[in-house]
Design a protein around this motif. Structure first.
Motif, PDB file in Angstrom:
ATOM      1  N   UNK A 205      33.313  16.737 -37.639  1.00 17.86           N
ATOM      2  CA  UNK A 205      31.965  17.299 -37.781  1.00 17.86           C
ATOM      3  C   UNK A 205      31.151  16.587 -38.846  1.00 17.86           C
ATOM      4  N   UNK A 206      31.814  16.073 -39.884  1.00 21.58           N
ATOM      5  CA  UNK A 206      31.085  15.371 -40.949  1.00 21.58           C
ATOM      6  C   UNK A 206      30.864  13.906 -40.614  1.00 21.58           C
ATOM      7  N   UNK A 207      31.519  13.402 -39.588  1.00 24.33           N
ATOM      8  CA  UNK A 207      31.394  12.010 -39.225  1.00 24.33           C
ATOM      9  C   UNK A 207      32.364  11.104 -39.957  1.00 24.33           C
ATOM     10  N   UNK A 208      33.193  11.669 -40.833  1.00 24.95           N
ATOM     11  CA  UNK A 208      34.163  10.841 -41.546  1.00 24.95           C
ATOM     12  C   UNK A 208      35.201  10.275 -40.583  1.00 24.95           C
ATOM     13  N   UNK A 209      35.562  11.049 -39.569  1.00 20.46           N
ATOM     14  CA  UNK A 209      36.514  10.609 -38.543  1.00 20.46           C
ATOM     15  C   UNK A 209      35.737  10.246 -37.294  1.00 20.46           C
ATOM     16  N   UNK A 210      35.840   8.988 -36.913  1.00 23.68           N
ATOM     17  CA  UNK A 210      35.172   8.493 -35.715  1.00 23.68           C
ATOM     18  C   UNK A 210      36.146   8.595 -34.550  1.00 23.68           C
ATOM     19  N   UNK A 211      35.889   9.484 -33.571  1.00 23.14           N
ATOM     20  CA  UNK A 211      36.839   9.644 -32.462  1.00 23.14           C
ATOM     21  C   UNK A 211      37.005   8.378 -31.639  1.00 23.14           C
ATOM     22  N   UNK A 212      36.002   7.495 -31.672  1.00 19.40           N
ATOM     23  CA  UNK A 212      36.103   6.251 -30.915  1.00 19.40           C
ATOM     24  C   UNK A 212      36.944   5.214 -31.648  1.00 19.40           C
ATOM     25  N   UNK A 213      37.113   5.421 -32.951  1.00 20.75           N
ATOM     26  CA  UNK A 213      37.881   4.462 -33.751  1.00 20.75           C
ATOM     27  C   UNK A 213      38.622   5.211 -34.861  1.00 20.75           C
ATOM     28  N   UNK A 214      39.613   6.040 -34.511  1.00 21.94           N
ATOM     29  CA  UNK A 214      40.279   6.897 -35.506  1.00 21.94           C
ATOM     30  C   UNK A 214      41.112   6.133 -36.527  1.00 21.94           C
ATOM     31  N   UNK A 215      41.604   4.955 -36.157  1.00 26.20           N
ATOM     32  CA  UNK A 215      42.320   4.054 -37.080  1.00 26.20           C
ATOM     33  C   UNK A 215      43.478   4.752 -37.828  1.00 26.20           C
ATOM     34  N   UNK A 216      44.226   5.585 -37.117  1.00 28.58           N
ATOM     35  CA  UNK A 216      45.416   6.243 -37.674  1.00 28.58           C
ATOM     36  C   UNK A 216      45.101   7.138 -38.870  1.00 28.58           C
ATOM     37  N   UNK A 217      43.843   7.562 -39.017  1.00 31.34           N
ATOM     38  CA  UNK A 217      43.473   8.355 -40.176  1.00 31.34           C
ATOM     39  C   UNK A 217      44.278   9.645 -40.264  1.00 31.34           C
ATOM     40  N   UNK A 218      44.364  10.385 -39.175  1.00 27.67           N
ATOM     41  CA  UNK A 218      45.061  11.676 -39.212  1.00 27.67           C
ATOM     42  C   UNK A 218      46.557  11.498 -39.484  1.00 27.67           C
TER      43      UNK A 218
END
Length: 263
Positions: A205-218
């Motif tokens: 929701x804040x835009x910190x996580x880009x669903x198109x480019x999650x880059x293993x963040x979670x």
């Protein structure tokens, strides 16, 4: 008055000082002993004892000084002991490899459940003679800094006394009020999963996580929080922070700096 009561097997462990030269070291040894629950001190031909300086450096461990036995020989000091270990500051040409202090303490604690154990320390200047070592079943050596391995007598006693206490009281009572409180229990797996779902939703929701480019963040965040091992109380705080982002409260900030009021 200082309590001399102690837990088994510590009461079966005797500290022996051989030909101690400085009475202050006897007092400091008594203090080192009592802080770890050891109370039986035997002195072999000390240069000056009794002595006011021994009592002064003993601080509140005076009762250990009062009950100390003075004998003429190491043979008398270790009489009745089923295992005798010498503390030595230098390697010897004969004999087995010296035990590490924690290994010596573990064996001493085990043997002391059935009989008396003596830990023997030599005089400050020369340590134990070969003849005195012959009366001991094993030797332990504190692995001090090779470049400066000189330990004061009472410091050496403190090291061994600490290891003896660790070995003798593996189930020491806890002192933290957190123990047994449900707030500080580890959260269940499903609670952590709800947190991760909540975290991912907020980051999207804040835009910190880009669903198109999650880059293993979670995955990295999971590893981070798994390493941190938050308890239930801490997890609730984290969930509360996420909720405050999701549904922020508007607060009026007063000019006088007093507490803000919710609108």
């Amino acid at each position: 008055m200082t309590d001399l009561s102690s837990n088994e097997p510590l009461t079966n462990i005797r500290i022996v000082l051989v030909k101690t030269q400085h009475p202050g070291n006897i007092g400091s040894t008594a203090r080192a002993m009592l802080t770890m629950g050891l109370t039986e001190l035997v002195l072999v031909s000390p240069d000056r004892f009794p002595h006011p300086q021994a009592r002064m450096t003993a601080a509140h461990a005076g009762p250990v000084i009062d009950h100390a036995q003075v004998v003429d020989s190491l043979a008398e000091a270790v009489a009745g002991c089923v295992w005798v270990v010498a503390s030595s500051a230098r390697p010897r040409h004969l004999g087995d490899e010296p035990l590490r202090p924690w290994d010596a303490a573990a064996r001493a604690a085990s043997v002391a459940k059935a009989g008396k154990v003596a830990i023997v320390f030599g005089c400050e200047r020369t340590g134990l003679t070969n003849e005195e070592l012959d009366l001991c079943h094993a030797v332990t050596m504190i692995p001090a800094n090779p470049g400066y391995s000189s330990l004061n007598l009472s410091q050496a006693v403190q090291v061994l006394a600490y290891e003896l206490r660790k070995a003798s009281l593996p189930d020491a009572p806890t002192v933290s009020s957190k123990q047994g409180h449900p707030w500080y229990e580890p959260p269940a797996a499903e609670e952590m999963e709800r947190f991760y779902g909540h975290l991912e939703r907020i980051l999207l929701s804040t835009g910190f996580l880009d669903p198109a480019n999650p880059r293993l963040l979670m995955r990295r965040l999971r590893q981070f929080f798994n390493r941190a091992s938050p308890d239930r109380n801490e997890l609730n705080i984290l969930r509360g922070i996420l909720t405050s982002i999701e549904k922020p409260k508007r607060r009026r900030i007063p000019l006088d700096g007093s507490a803000a009021a919710d609108e």
